[in-house]
Design a protein around this motif. Sequence first.
Motif, PDB file in Angstrom:
ATOM      1  N   PRO A 183      33.574  73.632  85.860  1.00 48.02           N
ATOM      2  CA  PRO A 183      33.089  74.346  87.051  1.00 48.02           C
ATOM      3  C   PRO A 183      32.396  73.452  88.073  1.00 48.02           C
ATOM      4  O   PRO A 183      32.595  73.614  89.286  1.00 48.02           O
ATOM      5  CB  PRO A 183      32.127  75.380  86.463  1.00 48.02           C
ATOM      6  N   ALA A 184      31.571  72.501  87.623  1.00 46.23           N
ATOM      7  CA  ALA A 184      30.885  71.623  88.571  1.00 46.23           C
ATOM      8  C   ALA A 184      31.883  70.749  89.326  1.00 46.23           C
ATOM      9  O   ALA A 184      31.757  70.546  90.534  1.00 46.23           O
ATOM     10  CB  ALA A 184      29.868  70.749  87.838  1.00 46.23           C
ATOM     11  N   ALA A 185      32.868  70.223  88.618  1.00 46.74           N
ATOM     12  CA  ALA A 185      33.876  69.383  89.255  1.00 46.74           C
ATOM     13  C   ALA A 185      34.639  70.173  90.326  1.00 46.74           C
ATOM     14  O   ALA A 185      34.943  69.647  91.410  1.00 46.74           O
ATOM     15  CB  ALA A 185      34.833  68.820  88.219  1.00 46.74           C
ATOM     16  N   GLU A 186      34.948  71.423  90.042  1.00 47.39           N
ATOM     17  CA  GLU A 186      35.630  72.250  91.044  1.00 47.39           C
ATOM     18  C   GLU A 186      34.773  72.407  92.294  1.00 47.39           C
ATOM     19  O   GLU A 186      35.270  72.338  93.426  1.00 47.39           O
ATOM     20  CB  GLU A 186      35.961  73.624  90.450  1.00 47.39           C
ATOM     21  N   ASP A 187      33.468  72.602  92.092  1.00 49.06           N
ATOM     22  CA  ASP A 187      32.566  72.765  93.226  1.00 49.06           C
ATOM     23  C   ASP A 187      32.415  71.473  94.028  1.00 49.06           C
ATOM     24  O   ASP A 187      32.109  71.516  95.228  1.00 49.06           O
ATOM     25  CB  ASP A 187      31.189  73.218  92.748  1.00 49.06           C
ATOM     26  N   LEU A 188      32.586  70.332  93.381  1.00 47.09           N
ATOM     27  CA  LEU A 188      32.410  69.035  94.030  1.00 47.09           C
ATOM     28  C   LEU A 188      33.648  68.577  94.802  1.00 47.09           C
ATOM     29  O   LEU A 188      33.614  67.529  95.457  1.00 47.09           O
ATOM     30  CB  LEU A 188      32.025  67.971  92.999  1.00 47.09           C
ATOM     31  N   LYS A 189      34.714  69.354  94.762  1.00 44.26           N
ATOM     32  CA  LYS A 189      35.907  69.000  95.519  1.00 44.26           C
ATOM     33  C   LYS A 189      35.694  69.278  97.005  1.00 44.26           C
ATOM     34  O   LYS A 189      35.102  70.299  97.374  1.00 44.26           O
ATOM     35  CB  LYS A 189      37.120  69.794  95.016  1.00 44.26           C
ATOM     36  N   PRO A 190      36.169  68.390  97.872  1.00 42.46           N
ATOM     37  CA  PRO A 190      36.058  68.662  99.315  1.00 42.46           C
ATOM     38  C   PRO A 190      36.697  70.006  99.664  1.00 42.46           C
ATOM     39  O   PRO A 190      37.714  70.393  99.091  1.00 42.46           O
ATOM     40  CB  PRO A 190      36.834  67.498  99.953  1.00 42.46           C
ATOM     41  N   GLN A 191      36.067  70.735 100.558  1.00 38.55           N
ATOM     42  CA  GLN A 191      36.540  72.046 101.001  1.00 38.55           C
ATOM     43  C   GLN A 191      36.429  73.126  99.932  1.00 38.55           C
ATOM     44  O   GLN A 191      37.041  74.200 100.063  1.00 38.55           O
ATOM     45  CB  GLN A 191      37.992  71.969 101.506  1.00 38.55           C
ATOM     46  N   SER A 192      35.668  72.881  98.868  1.00 36.83           N
ATOM     47  CA  SER A 192      35.462  73.930  97.871  1.00 36.83           C
ATOM     48  C   SER A 192      34.664  75.073  98.493  1.00 36.83           C
ATOM     49  O   SER A 192      33.896  74.880  99.446  1.00 36.83           O
ATOM     50  CB  SER A 192      34.706  73.390  96.652  1.00 36.83           C
ATOM     51  N   ASN A 193      34.841  76.276  97.951  1.00 33.78           N
ATOM     52  CA  ASN A 193      34.090  77.423  98.458  1.00 33.78           C
ATOM     53  C   ASN A 193      32.590  77.218  98.273  1.00 33.78           C
ATOM     54  O   ASN A 193      31.790  77.664  99.100  1.00 33.78           O
ATOM     55  CB  ASN A 193      34.539  78.700  97.747  1.00 33.78           C
ATOM     56  N   ALA A 194      32.207  76.532  97.185  1.00 34.62           N
ATOM     57  CA  ALA A 194      30.787  76.303  96.920  1.00 34.62           C
ATOM     58  C   ALA A 194      30.161  75.428  98.007  1.00 34.62           C
ATOM     59  O   ALA A 194      29.035  75.687  98.455  1.00 34.62           O
ATOM     60  CB  ALA A 194      30.613  75.650  95.552  1.00 34.62           C
ATOM     61  N   LEU A 195      30.876  74.398  98.444  1.00 32.88           N
ATOM     62  CA  LEU A 195      30.363  73.540  99.515  1.00 32.88           C
ATOM     63  C   LEU A 195      30.356  74.278 100.860  1.00 32.88           C
ATOM     64  O   LEU A 195      29.440  74.092 101.667  1.00 32.88           O
ATOM     65  CB  LEU A 195      31.191  72.267  99.617  1.00 32.88           C
ATOM     66  N   LYS A 196      31.340  75.110 101.092  1.00 32.87           N
ATOM     67  CA  LYS A 196      31.371  75.886 102.326  1.00 32.87           C
ATOM     68  C   LYS A 196      30.190  76.854 102.388  1.00 32.87           C
ATOM     69  O   LYS A 196      29.559  77.010 103.441  1.00 32.87           O
ATOM     70  CB  LYS A 196      32.690  76.652 102.432  1.00 32.87           C
ATOM     71  N   ARG A 197      29.876  77.491 101.264  1.00 30.50           N
ATOM     72  CA  ARG A 197      28.753  78.431 101.239  1.00 30.50           C
ATOM     73  C   ARG A 197      27.424  77.717 101.488  1.00 30.50           C
ATOM     74  O   ARG A 197      26.492  78.298 102.048  1.00 30.50           O
ATOM     75  CB  ARG A 197      28.715  79.177  99.909  1.00 30.50           C
ATOM     76  N   LEU A 198      27.353  76.455 101.080  1.00 27.23           N
ATOM     77  CA  LEU A 198      26.120  75.693 101.261  1.00 27.23           C
ATOM     78  C   LEU A 198      25.798  75.494 102.746  1.00 27.23           C
ATOM     79  O   LEU A 198      24.637  75.310 103.119  1.00 27.23           O
ATOM     80  CB  LEU A 198      26.263  74.329 100.576  1.00 27.23           C
ATOM     81  N   ARG A 199      26.821  75.549 103.593  1.00 33.91           N
ATOM     82  CA  ARG A 199      26.626  75.345 105.031  1.00 33.91           C
ATOM     83  C   ARG A 199      26.276  76.633 105.770  1.00 33.91           C
ATOM     84  O   ARG A 199      25.969  76.611 106.959  1.00 33.91           O
ATOM     85  CB  ARG A 199      27.896  74.736 105.635  1.00 33.91           C
ATOM     86  N   GLU A 200      26.326  77.758 105.074  1.00 30.92           N
ATOM     87  CA  GLU A 200      26.051  79.044 105.705  1.00 30.92           C
ATOM     88  C   GLU A 200      24.553  79.276 105.837  1.00 30.92           C
ATOM     89  O   GLU A 200      23.761  78.849 105.008  1.00 30.92           O
ATOM     90  CB  GLU A 200      26.679  80.174 104.880  1.00 30.92           C
ATOM     91  N   GLY A 201      24.156  79.951 106.885  1.00 36.48           N
ATOM     92  CA  GLY A 201      22.755  80.284 107.078  1.00 36.48           C
ATOM     93  C   GLY A 201      21.941  79.104 107.578  1.00 36.48           C
ATOM     94  O   GLY A 201      22.397  77.961 107.605  1.00 36.48           O
ATOM     95  N   GLU A 202      20.705  79.389 107.963  1.00 34.54           N
ATOM     96  CA  GLU A 202      19.834  78.367 108.520  1.00 34.54           C
ATOM     97  C   GLU A 202      19.007  77.696 107.430  1.00 34.54           C
ATOM     98  O   GLU A 202      18.653  78.313 106.434  1.00 34.54           O
ATOM     99  CB  GLU A 202      18.896  78.979 109.569  1.00 34.54           C
TER     100      GLU A 202
END
Length: 272
Positions: A183-202
């Motif tokens: 699961p962590a490796a999937e999140d660490l892939k460029p353009q993963s949903n987890a990385l995209k969510r990290l950019r949401e909100g202030e």
Amino acid sequence: MSLKKKQLTGITFISIAVVGVVFLLYIPDNTQSEYEPGIPTVFVHGYKGTANSFDFMLNRFENKYNWGNKAIVYYVSASGKVEEHNLNKGRKEPTFIQVVFQNNRASFATTSFWLASVLQQLKEKYEVEKVNLVGHSMGGIVSLKYIKEYNEKAYPSVANFVTIGSPYDGIYSDAYFRIHHDPAAEDLKPQSNALKRLREGEFPKGINVLSIASTGDTVAVPESVHALRSIIPSNQLEEVVIEDPELGHSALHENVQIDQLIHSFLWQDREQ
């Protein structure tokens, strides 16, 4: 709240992984400034990290620099159960606390939830209202997720955040993901949903951030580390890139120059 700014020459910025965590804890009395080293500082290790990940740094902080003592080790089981080992022996000087995740390959969401559980216990038992966070690799990413998502009164707020070699745009190496499948490796892939969510909100106001990177880091390359600029306002972000082709990803928390950068940012340069 103000921060002394100083130029860091010959340097710039980077960071990666998390799954264990290390802390600097002290229970402050009412006479202390928030800029004194009494604010607990939490060190969060990265992907595939263990209890050894921050041991050498903590030993240097305690024995070489006399910055504090190791007080508590929190072990988080694969089911999320938190177990505390108190080593403080009643001392009141600034002390280090280490958190170790048994499952060091869990997703960003799961690991940040475990980190929040530890910090919630820290607040409930020791009445800690505010902490500093220091995260290496994925530890920086998970710490950022905690800052953005766990801002209710039940959890300690964050005063200052140091991120070391954390790839906020993901790991660019295809070979890396031919080896790592979890699961962590999937999140660490460029353009993963987890990385995209990290950019949401202030990003919350009032939190000072130091991002450290190395040109020798082939896991969290500077371009990926610099993606933090799209998340944190420039007036809250200080970036340091160490120009050293020999300073690789796993060596970032073994580097004495980085020790001094952490010390300067969190304690030495704070106004009382």
